[in-house]
Design a protein around this motif. Structure first.
Motif, PDB file in Angstrom:
ATOM      1  N   ARG A 123      -4.312   6.012  -0.335  1.00 14.92           N
ATOM      2  CA  ARG A 123      -3.166   5.149  -0.643  1.00 14.92           C
ATOM      3  C   ARG A 123      -2.732   4.325   0.563  1.00 14.92           C
ATOM      4  O   ARG A 123      -2.205   3.229   0.408  1.00 14.92           O
ATOM      5  CB  ARG A 123      -1.986   5.987  -1.136  1.00 14.92           C
ATOM      6  CG  ARG A 123      -2.135   6.463  -2.549  1.00 14.92           C
ATOM      7  CD  ARG A 123      -0.830   7.093  -3.054  1.00 14.92           C
ATOM      8  NE  ARG A 123      -1.025   7.655  -4.357  1.00 14.92           N
ATOM      9  CZ  ARG A 123      -1.085   8.955  -4.625  1.00 14.92           C
ATOM     10  NH1 ARG A 123      -0.931   9.834  -3.665  1.00 14.92           N
ATOM     11  NH2 ARG A 123      -1.273   9.380  -5.850  1.00 14.92           N
ATOM     12  N   LYS A 124      -2.939   4.844   1.762  1.00 21.21           N
ATOM     13  CA  LYS A 124      -2.504   4.167   2.978  1.00 21.21           C
ATOM     14  C   LYS A 124      -3.534   3.167   3.513  1.00 21.21           C
ATOM     15  O   LYS A 124      -3.238   2.412   4.425  1.00 21.21           O
ATOM     16  CB  LYS A 124      -2.185   5.195   4.066  1.00 21.21           C
ATOM     17  CG  LYS A 124      -0.985   6.049   3.731  1.00 21.21           C
ATOM     18  CD  LYS A 124      -0.761   7.121   4.775  1.00 21.21           C
ATOM     19  CE  LYS A 124       0.380   8.033   4.365  1.00 21.21           C
ATOM     20  NZ  LYS A 124       0.546   9.148   5.298  1.00 21.21           N
ATOM     21  N   MET A 125      -4.737   3.157   2.956  1.00 22.26           N
ATOM     22  CA  MET A 125      -5.794   2.277   3.450  1.00 22.26           C
ATOM     23  C   MET A 125      -5.534   0.830   3.049  1.00 22.26           C
ATOM     24  O   MET A 125      -5.174   0.556   1.903  1.00 22.26           O
ATOM     25  CB  MET A 125      -7.155   2.726   2.899  1.00 22.26           C
ATOM     26  CG  MET A 125      -7.650   4.018   3.478  1.00 22.26           C
ATOM     27  SD  MET A 125      -9.175   4.606   2.716  1.00 22.26           S
ATOM     28  CE  MET A 125     -10.268   3.278   3.126  1.00 22.26           C
ATOM     29  N   ASP A 126      -5.702  -0.073   4.015  1.00 21.19           N
ATOM     30  CA  ASP A 126      -5.617  -1.499   3.703  1.00 21.19           C
ATOM     31  C   ASP A 126      -6.757  -1.859   2.760  1.00 21.19           C
ATOM     32  O   ASP A 126      -7.905  -1.467   2.982  1.00 21.19           O
ATOM     33  CB  ASP A 126      -5.740  -2.342   4.985  1.00 21.19           C
ATOM     34  CG  ASP A 126      -4.491  -2.265   5.845  1.00 21.19           C
ATOM     35  OD1 ASP A 126      -3.410  -1.977   5.293  1.00 21.19           O
ATOM     36  OD2 ASP A 126      -4.607  -2.492   7.061  1.00 21.19           O
ATOM     37  N   GLY A 127      -6.440  -2.579   1.711  1.00 18.73           N
ATOM     38  CA  GLY A 127      -7.455  -3.002   0.755  1.00 18.73           C
ATOM     39  C   GLY A 127      -7.586  -2.090  -0.451  1.00 18.73           C
ATOM     40  O   GLY A 127      -8.324  -2.391  -1.375  1.00 18.73           O
ATOM     41  N   LEU A 136     -14.065   1.140   1.699  1.00 16.24           N
ATOM     42  CA  LEU A 136     -14.327   2.548   2.004  1.00 16.24           C
ATOM     43  C   LEU A 136     -15.325   2.679   3.150  1.00 16.24           C
ATOM     44  O   LEU A 136     -15.133   3.493   4.060  1.00 16.24           O
ATOM     45  CB  LEU A 136     -14.834   3.274   0.756  1.00 16.24           C
ATOM     46  CG  LEU A 136     -13.816   3.446  -0.375  1.00 16.24           C
ATOM     47  CD1 LEU A 136     -14.498   4.011  -1.614  1.00 16.24           C
ATOM     48  CD2 LEU A 136     -12.657   4.325   0.053  1.00 16.24           C
ATOM     49  N   ALA A 137     -16.392   1.876   3.113  1.00 12.66           N
ATOM     50  CA  ALA A 137     -17.404   1.934   4.173  1.00 12.66           C
ATOM     51  C   ALA A 137     -16.796   1.572   5.525  1.00 12.66           C
ATOM     52  O   ALA A 137     -17.114   2.205   6.542  1.00 12.66           O
ATOM     53  CB  ALA A 137     -18.570   1.006   3.841  1.00 12.66           C
ATOM     54  N   ASN A 138     -15.926   0.575   5.543  1.00 12.81           N
ATOM     55  CA  ASN A 138     -15.265   0.187   6.798  1.00 12.81           C
ATOM     56  C   ASN A 138     -14.380   1.301   7.338  1.00 12.81           C
ATOM     57  O   ASN A 138     -14.118   1.369   8.538  1.00 12.81           O
ATOM     58  CB  ASN A 138     -14.449  -1.093   6.606  1.00 12.81           C
ATOM     59  CG  ASN A 138     -15.332  -2.319   6.468  1.00 12.81           C
ATOM     60  OD1 ASN A 138     -16.489  -2.320   6.855  1.00 12.81           O
ATOM     61  ND2 ASN A 138     -14.779  -3.367   5.891  1.00 12.81           N
ATOM     62  N   ALA A 139     -13.918   2.173   6.455  1.00 16.09           N
ATOM     63  CA  ALA A 139     -13.096   3.312   6.864  1.00 16.09           C
ATOM     64  C   ALA A 139     -13.961   4.545   7.170  1.00 16.09           C
ATOM     65  O   ALA A 139     -13.434   5.624   7.436  1.00 16.09           O
ATOM     66  CB  ALA A 139     -12.079   3.644   5.776  1.00 16.09           C
ATOM     67  N   GLY A 140     -15.288   4.380   7.104  1.00 15.25           N
ATOM     68  CA  GLY A 140     -16.190   5.490   7.392  1.00 15.25           C
ATOM     69  C   GLY A 140     -16.427   6.413   6.218  1.00 15.25           C
ATOM     70  O   GLY A 140     -16.946   7.510   6.376  1.00 15.25           O
ATOM     71  N   ILE A 141     -16.067   5.968   5.017  1.00 12.92           N
ATOM     72  CA  ILE A 141     -16.246   6.784   3.809  1.00 12.92           C
ATOM     73  C   ILE A 141     -17.410   6.208   3.020  1.00 12.92           C
ATOM     74  O   ILE A 141     -17.295   5.156   2.385  1.00 12.92           O
ATOM     75  CB  ILE A 141     -14.963   6.786   2.961  1.00 12.92           C
ATOM     76  CG1 ILE A 141     -13.807   7.380   3.760  1.00 12.92           C
ATOM     77  CG2 ILE A 141     -15.184   7.564   1.654  1.00 12.92           C
ATOM     78  CD1 ILE A 141     -12.449   7.253   3.092  1.00 12.92           C
TER      79      ILE A 141
END
Length: 98
Positions: free
Chosen positions: A69-73, A49-54
């Motif tokens: 759902r579309k996020m890798d990992g 999540l942090a890597n996605a800016g969340i």
């Protein structure tokens, strides 16, 4: 524990929720050791999540299920853990406790 989490979760860091969930004074008791707190996301999920800016609850809610759902990992288990977290936060916000 609900007193430790502000009623406005928009600025609550996800990592802070995990720390609060693990900071319970009862963590060392045998009957509690096998229980996972509703407010704790696995470190691996927090990193994704942090890597996605969340990094906050508000950002997590804003991302919505389609983006998650579309996020890798983020597989089925991680997605369900995130949903469980959001439901637990909603229960706390509505006075339901944990």
């Amino acid at each position: 524990m609900s007193d430790q989490i502000s009623s406005s979760t928009s600025l609550t860091k996800l990592s802070a929720l995990a720390e609060q969930a693990n900071a319970s004074g009862a963590w060392w008791k045998e009957e509690v050791l096998d229980q996972r707190s509703e407010l704790a996301l696995p470190n691996r999920v927090l990193v994704v999540l942090a890597n996605a800016g969340i990094t906050t609850v508000e950002q997590l809610k804003a991302a919505g299920p389609d983006k998650l759902r579309k996020m890798d990992g983020i597989g089925k288990l991680a997605f369900n853990q995130i949903i469980d977290l959001l439901r637990a936060l909603d229960r706390q916000a509505n006075g339901g406790g944990s």
